[in-house]
Design a protein around this motif. Sequence first.
Motif, short mmCIF file in Angstrom:
data_model
loop_
_atom_site.label_atom_id
_atom_site.label_comp_id
_atom_site.label_asym_id
_atom_site.label_seq_id
_atom_site.Cartn_x
_atom_site.Cartn_y
_atom_site.Cartn_z
N PRO A 98 0.76 -1.10 0.07
CA PRO A 98 0.04 -0.19 0.01
C PRO A 98 0.79 1.20 -0.12
N GLY A 99 0.50 2.26 -0.64
CA GLY A 99 1.13 3.61 -0.87
C GLY A 99 2.44 3.46 -1.91
N HIS A 100 2.70 2.39 -2.62
CA HIS A 100 3.59 2.12 -3.64
C HIS A 100 3.00 2.31 -5.00
N ALA A 101 1.98 1.35 -5.21
CA ALA A 101 1.43 1.41 -6.63
C ALA A 101 0.93 2.73 -6.87
N VAL A 102 1.23 3.31 -8.15
CA VAL A 102 0.44 4.64 -8.53
C VAL A 102 -0.14 4.43 -9.97
N GLY A 103 -0.05 3.28 -10.64
CA GLY A 103 -0.58 3.26 -11.90
C GLY A 103 0.48 3.41 -13.04
N LEU A 104 1.76 3.66 -12.46
CA LEU A 104 2.98 3.98 -13.38
C LEU A 104 3.85 2.98 -13.23
N SER A 105 4.48 2.30 -14.12
CA SER A 105 5.61 1.20 -13.83
C SER A 105 6.64 2.04 -13.19
N PHE A 106 7.07 1.34 -12.13
CA PHE A 106 8.39 1.67 -11.36
C PHE A 106 8.01 3.12 -10.44
N ALA A 107 7.11 3.81 -10.65
CA ALA A 107 6.91 4.92 -9.83
C ALA A 107 6.16 4.58 -8.65
N VAL A 108 6.43 5.57 -7.52
CA VAL A 108 5.72 5.37 -6.26
C VAL A 108 5.20 6.92 -5.92
N GLU A 109 4.16 6.87 -4.88
CA GLU A 109 3.69 7.98 -4.32
C GLU A 109 4.98 8.76 -4.14
N PRO A 114 11.11 4.34 2.36
CA PRO A 114 12.19 4.55 1.30
C PRO A 114 11.35 4.03 -0.09
N ILE A 115 12.15 4.76 -0.93
CA ILE A 115 11.73 4.18 -2.30
C ILE A 115 12.14 2.80 -2.57
N PRO A 116 11.22 1.96 -3.38
CA PRO A 116 11.48 0.43 -3.75
C PRO A 116 13.11 0.26 -4.21
N ARG A 117 13.74 -0.62 -3.90
CA ARG A 117 15.05 -0.90 -4.34
C ARG A 117 15.27 -0.91 -6.13
N SER A 118 14.35 -1.56 -6.52
CA SER A 118 14.46 -1.54 -8.06
C SER A 118 14.33 -0.04 -8.48
N LEU A 119 13.61 1.03 -8.05
CA LEU A 119 13.79 2.27 -8.33
C LEU A 119 15.03 3.03 -8.03
N ALA A 120 15.65 2.66 -6.66
CA ALA A 120 16.70 3.38 -6.31
C ALA A 120 17.89 2.84 -6.93
N ASN A 121 17.74 1.65 -7.73
CA ASN A 121 18.78 1.26 -8.68
C ASN A 121 18.55 1.94 -10.02
N ILE A 122 17.42 2.26 -10.69
CA ILE A 122 17.33 2.92 -11.71
C ILE A 122 17.88 4.35 -11.53
N TYR A 123 17.68 5.05 -10.21
CA TYR A 123 18.26 6.35 -10.16
C TYR A 123 19.75 6.33 -9.79
#
Length: 257
Positions: A98-109, A114-123
């Motif tokens: 909850p609070g993570h999924a926003v309807g856009l792949s890899f994005a969060v609220e 912390p942000i998901p680790r996959s997104l942290a790796n993207i950054y």
Amino acid sequence: MFDPEPLFDLPAARSREDDAAELQDMATRPLADLMAPDWAAALVSVEPDLRKALSFVANEAAAGHLVLPAPSNILRAFRQPLADVRVLVVGQDPYPTPGHAVGLSFAVERTTRPIPRSLANIYRELEADLGLPPRVHGDLSAWTDQGVLLLNTVLTVREGAAASHRGKGWEPVTAAAIRAVAGRRRTDGTRQPLVAILWGRDAQNLAPLLDGAPAVASAHPSPLSASRGFFGSRPFSTVNTLLEEQGAAPVSWELPS
């Protein structure tokens, strides 16, 4: 009198009953009420699959399960016009937290920490590629505003149960969406500019849907696989080079701080 807006808008508490009612309503409304008009026209052939998936999700909510993302965000990827898409980023399932999924792949609220680790790796790769510092937030809407389609192949998930909504009707819808993006042509018959980003095997299996459009493929940014070919792949600069070769402007990948 000046009334300052809050720094963050916190989401209101959701009830399963409210979600079920909203989803049942979505399952019967015209497509043009749910997405951009050109997307509605492009997806009319898979409208039965879309309605099947929405009905399934409504039943999940009615049975007491929390469905992610919120109903208003399930079709969020299709709010931006199809005509504006120039980069496609293919994801898999929404985050089941909850609070993570926003309807856009890899994005969060924006407020998720912390942000998901996959997104942290993207950054991390974004910084290595273009020198852009990582952000503490996961709001990627600045990319979507530039025509970057952040599309999961499955658009919903049950809380805490990754991949729980696979095979429930979403895959034909998102496959049709990918074909629609790749199939756009100018008046002279040439392809409209498009570059796809395919991270991981599941995304790469969809390459035939691209009808020959250029793609940037590598390992998934997940912590389980990022060190096996994602780090060092320089996807962002490569995408911009491929866009410029097609006569399109590059994407500004820097996100607001």
